[in-house]
Motif scaffolding. Sequence first.
Motif, PDB file in Angstrom:
ATOM      1  N   UNK A 214      -0.086  -0.295  -7.773  1.00 21.65           N
ATOM      2  CA  UNK A 214       0.474   1.016  -8.019  1.00 21.65           C
ATOM      3  C   UNK A 214       1.653   1.371  -7.149  1.00 21.65           C
ATOM      4  N   UNK A 215       2.613   0.480  -7.038  1.00 22.07           N
ATOM      5  CA  UNK A 215       3.824   0.798  -6.285  1.00 22.07           C
ATOM      6  C   UNK A 215       4.004   0.023  -4.999  1.00 22.07           C
ATOM      7  N   UNK A 216       3.075  -0.850  -4.647  1.00 19.47           N
ATOM      8  CA  UNK A 216       3.262  -1.672  -3.442  1.00 19.47           C
ATOM      9  C   UNK A 216       3.662  -3.083  -3.856  1.00 19.47           C
ATOM     10  N   UNK A 217       4.779  -3.542  -3.316  1.00 20.11           N
ATOM     11  CA  UNK A 217       5.287  -4.878  -3.629  1.00 20.11           C
ATOM     12  C   UNK A 217       5.545  -5.589  -2.302  1.00 20.11           C
ATOM     13  N   UNK A 218       4.465  -5.863  -1.580  1.00 24.61           N
ATOM     14  CA  UNK A 218       4.529  -6.370  -0.221  1.00 24.61           C
ATOM     15  C   UNK A 218       4.625  -7.889  -0.237  1.00 24.61           C
ATOM     16  N   UNK A 219       5.328  -8.438   0.759  1.00 25.84           N
ATOM     17  CA  UNK A 219       5.507  -9.879   0.839  1.00 25.84           C
ATOM     18  C   UNK A 219       4.553 -10.518   1.840  1.00 25.84           C
ATOM     19  N   UNK A 220       4.281  -9.852   2.982  1.00 25.98           N
ATOM     20  CA  UNK A 220       3.476 -10.503   4.012  1.00 25.98           C
ATOM     21  C   UNK A 220       2.183  -9.745   4.281  1.00 25.98           C
ATOM     22  N   UNK A 221       1.202 -10.449   4.841  1.00 25.89           N
ATOM     23  CA  UNK A 221      -0.122  -9.908   5.088  1.00 25.89           C
ATOM     24  C   UNK A 221      -0.102  -8.746   6.078  1.00 25.89           C
ATOM     25  N   UNK A 222       0.664  -8.888   7.165  1.00 27.52           N
ATOM     26  CA  UNK A 222       0.657  -7.872   8.211  1.00 27.52           C
ATOM     27  C   UNK A 222       1.169  -6.530   7.695  1.00 27.52           C
ATOM     28  N   UNK A 223       2.159  -6.562   6.826  1.00 26.25           N
ATOM     29  CA  UNK A 223       2.682  -5.314   6.269  1.00 26.25           C
ATOM     30  C   UNK A 223       1.630  -4.642   5.390  1.00 26.25           C
ATOM     31  N   UNK A 224       0.905  -5.448   4.607  1.00 27.32           N
ATOM     32  CA  UNK A 224      -0.151  -4.890   3.758  1.00 27.32           C
ATOM     33  C   UNK A 224      -1.233  -4.233   4.611  1.00 27.32           C
ATOM     34  N   UNK A 225      -1.630  -4.903   5.695  1.00 30.29           N
ATOM     35  CA  UNK A 225      -2.670  -4.348   6.558  1.00 30.29           C
ATOM     36  C   UNK A 225      -2.170  -3.100   7.274  1.00 30.29           C
ATOM     37  N   UNK A 226      -0.889  -3.078   7.650  1.00 26.43           N
ATOM     38  CA  UNK A 226      -0.328  -1.888   8.296  1.00 26.43           C
ATOM     39  C   UNK A 226      -0.384  -0.684   7.359  1.00 26.43           C
ATOM     40  N   UNK A 227      -0.149  -0.899   6.059  1.00 26.89           N
ATOM     41  CA  UNK A 227      -0.239   0.194   5.096  1.00 26.89           C
ATOM     42  C   UNK A 227      -1.679   0.679   4.941  1.00 26.89           C
ATOM     43  N   UNK A 228      -2.611  -0.264   4.974  1.00 29.59           N
ATOM     44  CA  UNK A 228      -4.030   0.122   4.938  1.00 29.59           C
ATOM     45  C   UNK A 228      -4.363   0.961   6.163  1.00 29.59           C
ATOM     46  N   UNK A 229      -3.883   0.550   7.310  1.00 28.23           N
ATOM     47  CA  UNK A 229      -4.120   1.287   8.552  1.00 28.23           C
ATOM     48  C   UNK A 229      -3.611   2.725   8.431  1.00 28.23           C
ATOM     49  N   UNK A 230      -2.508   2.908   7.714  1.00 29.03           N
ATOM     50  CA  UNK A 230      -1.944   4.232   7.533  1.00 29.03           C
ATOM     51  C   UNK A 230      -2.627   5.056   6.458  1.00 29.03           C
ATOM     52  N   UNK A 231      -3.670   4.487   5.829  1.00 25.79           N
ATOM     53  CA  UNK A 231      -4.426   5.228   4.831  1.00 25.79           C
ATOM     54  C   UNK A 231      -3.879   5.154   3.425  1.00 25.79           C
ATOM     55  N   UNK A 232      -2.971   4.193   3.164  1.00 27.24           N
ATOM     56  CA  UNK A 232      -2.353   4.087   1.854  1.00 27.24           C
ATOM     57  C   UNK A 232      -3.292   3.515   0.803  1.00 27.24           C
ATOM     58  N   UNK A 233      -4.306   2.772   1.250  1.00 25.26           N
ATOM     59  CA  UNK A 233      -5.249   2.170   0.311  1.00 25.26           C
ATOM     60  C   UNK A 233      -6.059   1.101   1.010  1.00 25.26           C
ATOM     61  N   UNK A 234      -6.631   0.184   0.236  1.00 19.07           N
ATOM     62  CA  UNK A 234      -7.378  -0.954   0.778  1.00 19.07           C
ATOM     63  C   UNK A 234      -6.691  -2.222   0.303  1.00 19.07           C
ATOM     64  N   UNK A 235      -7.018  -3.352   0.917  1.00 25.98           N
ATOM     65  CA  UNK A 235      -6.454  -4.614   0.442  1.00 25.98           C
ATOM     66  C   UNK A 235      -7.467  -5.735   0.588  1.00 25.98           C
ATOM     67  N   UNK A 236      -7.314  -6.741  -0.237  1.00 26.12           N
ATOM     68  CA  UNK A 236      -8.122  -7.947  -0.172  1.00 26.12           C
ATOM     69  C   UNK A 236      -7.285  -9.044   0.456  1.00 26.12           C
TER      70      UNK A 236
END
Length: 295
Positions: A214-236
Amino acid sequence: MTLLSYQVFMAVVEQESFQKAAQALQLTPSAISHAVASMETELGSPLFVRSRQGVYLTNYGKELFPYIKNVLNSDEYLQQAVAQFNGIQKGVVRIGIFNSACVEWMPSLLKDFKQEYPDVRLDIYQGTYDDVHRWLKDGVVDLGFLSVSSVGDLAYEPIYQDRIVCVVPKGFRTEQPGCMTIGELKKQHFVTQREGCDADVNNLMDKYGLPGGGGSYIVDDMSAIALVMGGYGVCLVPELVIRNIHFPVDVYPLDVEEKRTIVLASVRSDVLAPAVQRMHDYIMERFQNEIKEME
């Protein structure tokens, strides 16, 4: 065309400049220009586009690139074989690897290998699964770390297996204590990586009908986890990704057993340059315990 012509071609591709290519090869800029012009005359078509932004391959040049790279690789393999026959252990090994494996394994692996083989040069290319697969096919790298789901028709050997887990914001409470169910995942907003970055997670999400990013087009794992940390969602993510990170997030296993298998891949495992073969064997030995666990 001579071997020097191919070396000039590759130097211009890598440097995106005749001037820098000349410096890299310790030739004059006019010698580089003459070599490129001679190749273009002999081949009957331009190889490069010259612009203010730099020098880039034409479509014709892009088509020839993997063939020229293979010629240079063959020469490198010959030089390594001669050195081996003469009792000299040297050469170049180019390794393609994705982010989490690079962070977790490369520092100690490279340090230990260099101590044993100080005259072997190691070049590391970090990218997505798609990048590593393409680099192997084009001859840019000799060995590549890939997921078995992305290896295609390349030769490969499994070396490691890890679970897919769910990363959630700190303090997140799951409906079922101690794990994240597929049913609960279907209610979540996901931070997902761009297609080609994490095929295993994408395959899992397709398998269970989980919603997209839904709008996230992340390239690396750390960026995805940083967004999760900020409350943007969850990730696998595969478990290797979060083994040594210190982000303020929580990690839950899934209520289903889904794993990623990491492999060591090459174009042909039976035709490796001596230095590449040594690195291949060295990696396989380093992972022998993990390999036994998968058997």
